[in-house]
Design a protein around this motif. Structure first.
Motif, PDB file in Angstrom:
ATOM      1  N   ILE B  40      56.935  -8.066 -34.121  1.00 36.66           N
ATOM      2  CA  ILE B  40      57.278  -9.484 -34.045  1.00 36.66           C
ATOM      3  C   ILE B  40      56.416 -10.149 -32.978  1.00 36.66           C
ATOM      4  O   ILE B  40      56.464 -11.358 -32.770  1.00 36.66           O
ATOM      5  CB  ILE B  40      58.787  -9.662 -33.764  1.00 36.66           C
ATOM      6  N   LEU B  80      49.871  -1.978 -26.083  1.00 38.76           N
ATOM      7  CA  LEU B  80      51.050  -2.049 -25.212  1.00 38.76           C
ATOM      8  C   LEU B  80      52.325  -1.962 -26.059  1.00 38.76           C
ATOM      9  O   LEU B  80      53.249  -1.200 -25.758  1.00 38.76           O
ATOM     10  CB  LEU B  80      51.040  -3.355 -24.403  1.00 38.76           C
ATOM     11  N   TYR B  83      52.665   1.501 -27.252  1.00 41.65           N
ATOM     12  CA  TYR B  83      53.160   2.394 -26.199  1.00 41.65           C
ATOM     13  C   TYR B  83      54.678   2.265 -26.056  1.00 41.65           C
ATOM     14  O   TYR B  83      55.398   3.261 -26.007  1.00 41.65           O
ATOM     15  CB  TYR B  83      52.460   2.065 -24.876  1.00 41.65           C
ATOM     16  N   VAL B  84      55.158   1.017 -26.022  1.00 38.65           N
ATOM     17  CA  VAL B  84      56.602   0.796 -25.881  1.00 38.65           C
ATOM     18  C   VAL B  84      57.350   1.336 -27.101  1.00 38.65           C
ATOM     19  O   VAL B  84      58.365   2.012 -26.987  1.00 38.65           O
ATOM     20  CB  VAL B  84      56.912  -0.708 -25.692  1.00 38.65           C
ATOM     21  N   GLN B  88      57.508   5.208 -25.744  1.00 43.57           N
ATOM     22  CA  GLN B  88      58.738   4.971 -24.988  1.00 43.57           C
ATOM     23  C   GLN B  88      59.972   4.898 -25.888  1.00 43.57           C
ATOM     24  O   GLN B  88      61.087   4.899 -25.396  1.00 43.57           O
ATOM     25  CB  GLN B  88      58.613   3.651 -24.225  1.00 43.57           C
ATOM     26  N   ARG B  89      59.777   4.799 -27.188  1.00 42.60           N
ATOM     27  CA  ARG B  89      60.875   4.642 -28.147  1.00 42.60           C
ATOM     28  C   ARG B  89      61.800   3.495 -27.753  1.00 42.60           C
ATOM     29  O   ARG B  89      63.016   3.592 -27.822  1.00 42.60           O
ATOM     30  CB  ARG B  89      61.666   5.955 -28.283  1.00 42.60           C
ATOM     31  N   GLY B  90      61.213   2.412 -27.314  1.00 42.55           N
ATOM     32  CA  GLY B  90      61.990   1.234 -26.928  1.00 42.55           C
ATOM     33  C   GLY B  90      62.323   0.374 -28.139  1.00 42.55           C
ATOM     34  O   GLY B  90      61.879   0.660 -29.256  1.00 42.55           O
ATOM     35  N   ASN B  91      63.096  -0.677 -27.903  1.00 44.48           N
ATOM     36  CA  ASN B  91      63.466  -1.603 -28.975  1.00 44.48           C
ATOM     37  C   ASN B  91      62.245  -2.456 -29.344  1.00 44.48           C
ATOM     38  O   ASN B  91      61.703  -3.187 -28.534  1.00 44.48           O
ATOM     39  CB  ASN B  91      64.617  -2.485 -28.494  1.00 44.48           C
ATOM     40  N   ILE B  93      61.829  -4.999 -31.437  1.00 48.81           N
ATOM     41  CA  ILE B  93      62.005  -6.452 -31.493  1.00 48.81           C
ATOM     42  C   ILE B  93      61.939  -7.026 -30.080  1.00 48.81           C
ATOM     43  O   ILE B  93      61.273  -8.029 -29.822  1.00 48.81           O
ATOM     44  CB  ILE B  93      63.364  -6.807 -32.134  1.00 48.81           C
ATOM     45  N   VAL B  94      62.627  -6.366 -29.153  1.00 50.28           N
ATOM     46  CA  VAL B  94      62.634  -6.845 -27.770  1.00 50.28           C
ATOM     47  C   VAL B  94      61.224  -6.792 -27.200  1.00 50.28           C
ATOM     48  O   VAL B  94      60.757  -7.731 -26.537  1.00 50.28           O
ATOM     49  CB  VAL B  94      63.595  -6.006 -26.902  1.00 50.28           C
ATOM     50  N   SER B  95      60.518  -5.703 -27.468  1.00 49.52           N
ATOM     51  CA  SER B  95      59.153  -5.574 -26.970  1.00 49.52           C
ATOM     52  C   SER B  95      58.261  -6.697 -27.503  1.00 49.52           C
ATOM     53  O   SER B  95      57.512  -7.327 -26.748  1.00 49.52           O
ATOM     54  CB  SER B  95      58.595  -4.210 -27.384  1.00 49.52           C
ATOM     55  N   ALA B  98      59.160  -9.941 -25.884  1.00 47.53           N
ATOM     56  CA  ALA B  98      58.713  -9.962 -24.490  1.00 47.53           C
ATOM     57  C   ALA B  98      57.231 -10.301 -24.421  1.00 47.53           C
ATOM     58  O   ALA B  98      56.807 -11.132 -23.611  1.00 47.53           O
ATOM     59  CB  ALA B  98      58.982  -8.606 -23.838  1.00 47.53           C
ATOM     60  N   GLU B 321      61.682  10.597 -33.478  1.00 49.31           N
ATOM     61  CA  GLU B 321      61.976  11.624 -32.496  1.00 49.31           C
ATOM     62  C   GLU B 321      61.933  12.964 -33.172  1.00 49.31           C
ATOM     63  O   GLU B 321      62.599  13.196 -34.178  1.00 49.31           O
ATOM     64  CB  GLU B 321      63.360  11.370 -31.859  1.00 49.31           C
ATOM     65  N   ASP B 323      63.000  15.892 -32.283  1.00 46.17           N
ATOM     66  CA  ASP B 323      64.082  16.865 -32.155  1.00 46.17           C
ATOM     67  C   ASP B 323      65.406  16.401 -32.740  1.00 46.17           C
ATOM     68  O   ASP B 323      66.450  16.652 -32.173  1.00 46.17           O
ATOM     69  CB  ASP B 323      64.253  17.248 -30.689  1.00 46.17           C
TER      70      ASP B 323
END
Lengths: 368, 324
Positions: B40, B80, B83-84, B88-91, B93-95, B98, B321, B323
């Protein structure tokens, strides 16, 4: 897995947000330094400008009020598993509802006008959130994109109303006529004055208290009622909720309408508290900052209040910094907010995983 | 009759112009989502590239240096986000949001500090812009009936990035459907476990897809500030990144339908420009604020499924992920 271990309360709610904020500040500091200014001077000006004197504190809490409303709005939708980026548009339309309410009842009975304005703000904000919510629940339209589109549509609609039907007769600016006399929320310094305490004039008004009440109300609703429990189940696992007999689409719509109403209430502070008229783009990005506030505050009411005060300080202090460091404008404040969203919202594993690992090692050593 | 034909041609030409950045951003979003990363942040990358391109072009006087700067900026932002989202397996949409907000603040801040023109870059001209290219014989053929105006108005007279875009669409389609890399890219968006089992790195593939998305999105930003416009203006992307995302969904995550959806958006945008101040029969003059709404309302209608059901790549938006 280390990351799955639960951290102590203080590490989760104080240490991690502090580290996220620090990271955002470090990156911002590098930008300020690269532009040839002193980041430490900027920081000290910022703190001084936000908390240094009575008027500054009033302004900080005045801005914080907006952020509490929009932060709560983002947060309640997030608990239901929805990402409401439409706070900006919902606040604009809420402002229209507020204005209509005030003008419908204010001329006859000012107090009734104020109440009608509050109801109008919440109602119109809720309606503006209802449409994307309904489209998501019934037609599968991605709520992130539809709420963004509704921001653009709301902005154009507001612009139309302010040069058309709601335009101040004979006025030049895109704004409405002044609200009828007496339809305003009382300032906190006036309230303190009545109690015999003198405080410098500032725009902080009783919508700050209304915001606190909303925060308490949201906490009660989410963690103390059956409805709130069901809402959170929908957010955690729509499948589980469906299995338990909770209607996901109904929850989606209700959560978004509460969210829109909270965003709409932002107009209480800006319009009914301070401007006393409807202005084009009075929302100034507060709706977007609500995302940062919600994540920074860990989506908990108290956290949101603290995060909102932090952002209020950033806004007020940033304005003061701009007087001495012209390169640090309102735009730079927006950048800092974006960085906070990045570090607190998207990159939370960056600090969480190493710290969890550290705690885990420490606990093991203690056991051995 | 001749007037109507000429009018239509002008409308088609301006549709192609306004659709160019949408098509490029739409393809960028497509590459990312087919590989399983929701992007996004197209809006922010577009704005960042537009700013970098205008700045570099203003300083050096060369649009090509601007192009390089724009692509590099967008690439960095895409990595970037990668990477997130991947490491980093971050959200996601939030990334993405941001990144959009950071750039919306950073670009005018830098522009203000460097050029002191209220958050804009200086007006570009001459070699600092990708100006319209007149194809051979465009002028001499213009007088030929029917075909002449078609050639000189619609086919000739666009900037080089628009012509590049015409080549990029089949190129992206070929890459996705006819190469081994494309097959793996699509697989990693549908069933990353299978790709992993086959001994191929999910993370590496997704990073590569994001790099391609970054370059494509960068090009769309470059055309905004150095091709269609003549410099960077605050918030000049004006939601085009989100519109491109909607067009990609409407195009069902496929290159050619996405192109058509972008052309539709371009047409609506071109039409709203033409409708301003024109009195229509029966309705009268539509206030400009309502014509501005058109593309956004259209997006909502399309997403609301009034154009059929759309199914996203299965694994898009879900961090992988090993595992679990």
């Amino acid at each position: 897995m280390a990351a799955a271990r639960k951290l102590p309360f203080w590490a989760d709610n104080i240490l991690l947000p502090a580290l996220n904020l620090l990271a955002a500040f470090v990156v911002s500091g590098i930008v300020i330094w690269a532009l040839g200014d002193n980041p430490f001077q900027a920081l000290s000006l910022l703190v001084q400008g936000a908390f240094g004197y009575q008027e500054a504190i009033g302004y900080t809490l005045y801005y914080a009020t907006n952020f509490i409303f929009t932060g709560l709005a983002v947060s309640i939708a997030y608990h239901a598993g929805l990402f409401n980026i439409g706070g900006e548009g919902q606040a604009m339309v809420g402002g229209v509802g507020l204005t209509l309410g005030v003008f419908a009842f204010g001329p006859h009975a000012p107090l009734l006008g104020v109440f009608a304005g509050i109801v109008g703000a919440a109602l119109f904000g809720a309606i503006w959130a209802f449409i994307p919510a309904w489209l998501q629940a019934r037609r599968g339209a991605h709520i992130v994109i539809t709420t963004i589109m509704f921001n653009f549509i709301a902005s154009a609609l507001l612009a139309y109303l302010l040069v058309g039907p709601l335009h101040r007769p004979g006025g030049q600016m895109p704004e409405s006529a002044d609200f009828p006399a007496g339809t305003a929320l009382i300032h906190i310094h006036d309230l303190l004055g009545m109690m015999g305490i003198s405080y410098d004039n500032n725009p902080m008004n009783i919508s700050f208290l209304i915001a606190l009440l909303c925060a308490w109300g949201m906490g009660f609703l989410l963690w103390r009622t059956r409805f709130g429990y069901e809402l959170r189940v929908v957010g955690k696992s729509a499948g589980a909720a469906r299995f338990a007999g909770v209607s996901v689409s109904r929850m989606t719509i209700i959560a978004m309408m509460i969210s829109g109403a909270l965003a709409g209430l932002m107009g209480l502070n800006e319009l009914l508290g301070e401007q006393h008229r409807l202005l084009a783009n009075f929302t100034l990005g507060y709706g977007f900052v609500g995302i940062a506030v919600a994540f920074m505050g860990r989506n908990k009411p108290l956290g949101i209040i603290l995060a909102a005060i932090l952002f209020g300080a950033l806004y007020q202090g940033g304005t003061e910094v701009a007087f001495d460091i012209p390169n640090f404008s309102r735009d730079a404040v927006v950048m800092v907010q974006g960085l906070v969203i990045l570090f607190a919202g998207a990159m939370e594993h960056l600090f969480r995983d190493p710290i969890s690992l550290l705690f885990w090692r420490f606990a093991e050593r203690k056991a051995a | 009759m001749i007037d109507l034909y000429a009018d239509t041609l002008l409308l088609v030409a301006s549709t192609i112009r306004t659709a160019t950045p949408l098509v490029l951003a739409g393809l960028a979003g497509l590459c990312a989502e087919r590989a399983g990363v929701v992007d996004i942040g197209l809006e922010g990358k577009m704005l960042g590239a537009a700013f970098a391109a205008a700045t570099a072009a203003a300083v050096t006087g060369s649009a090509w240096v601007g192009l390089g700067a724009g692509l590099a900026t967008s690439l960095v932002l895409a990595l970037l986000h990668a990477y997130v989202s991947i490491t980093q397996r971050g959200n996601q949409i939030v990334s993405g949001m941001a990144i959009n907000i950071v750039i919306a603040g950073l670009a005018p801040t830098l522009a203000g500090a460097w050029f002191h023109q209220g958050g804009q870059t200086p007006l570009l001209s001459g070699g600092a812009r990708f100006t319209e290219i007149n194809l051979p014989f465009a002028e001499s053929l213009a007088s030929v009936p029917v075909i002449g105006p078609l050639y000189s108005e619609v086919i000739s007279g666009h900037n080089i990035i628009t012509y590049m875009t015409v080549a990029i669409v089949p190129l992206v389609a070929w890459m996705l459907y006819r190469t081994r890399f494309g097959l793996r890219l699509r697989a990693v968006g549908e069933n990353p476990e299978a790709v992993d089992t086959a001994g191929i790195s999910v993370a590496k593939l997704r990073y590569q897809a994001m790099a391609i998305a970054g370059l494509l999105c960068g090009l769309s930003g470059v055309v905004l500030s150095t091709g269609l416009g003549a410099g960077f203006i605050r918030d000049m992307s004006a939601g085009k990144g989100y519109l491109a995302l909607a067009a990609m969904i409407f195009g069902r995550w496929k290159p050619v339908p996405t192109l058509l959806a972008c052309l539709l958006f371009g047409f609506v945008d071109a039409l709203q420009g033409r409708l301003q101040g024109v009195a229509l029969p029966l309705i009268g003059e539509i206030p400009v604020q309502f014509t501005i709404m058109l593309p956004y309302v259209l997006t909502v209608l399309i997403l609301a499924g009034f154009a059929g059901r759309m199914v996203a790549p299965k694994a898009s938006g879900i961090p992988y992920e090993k595992d679990h």
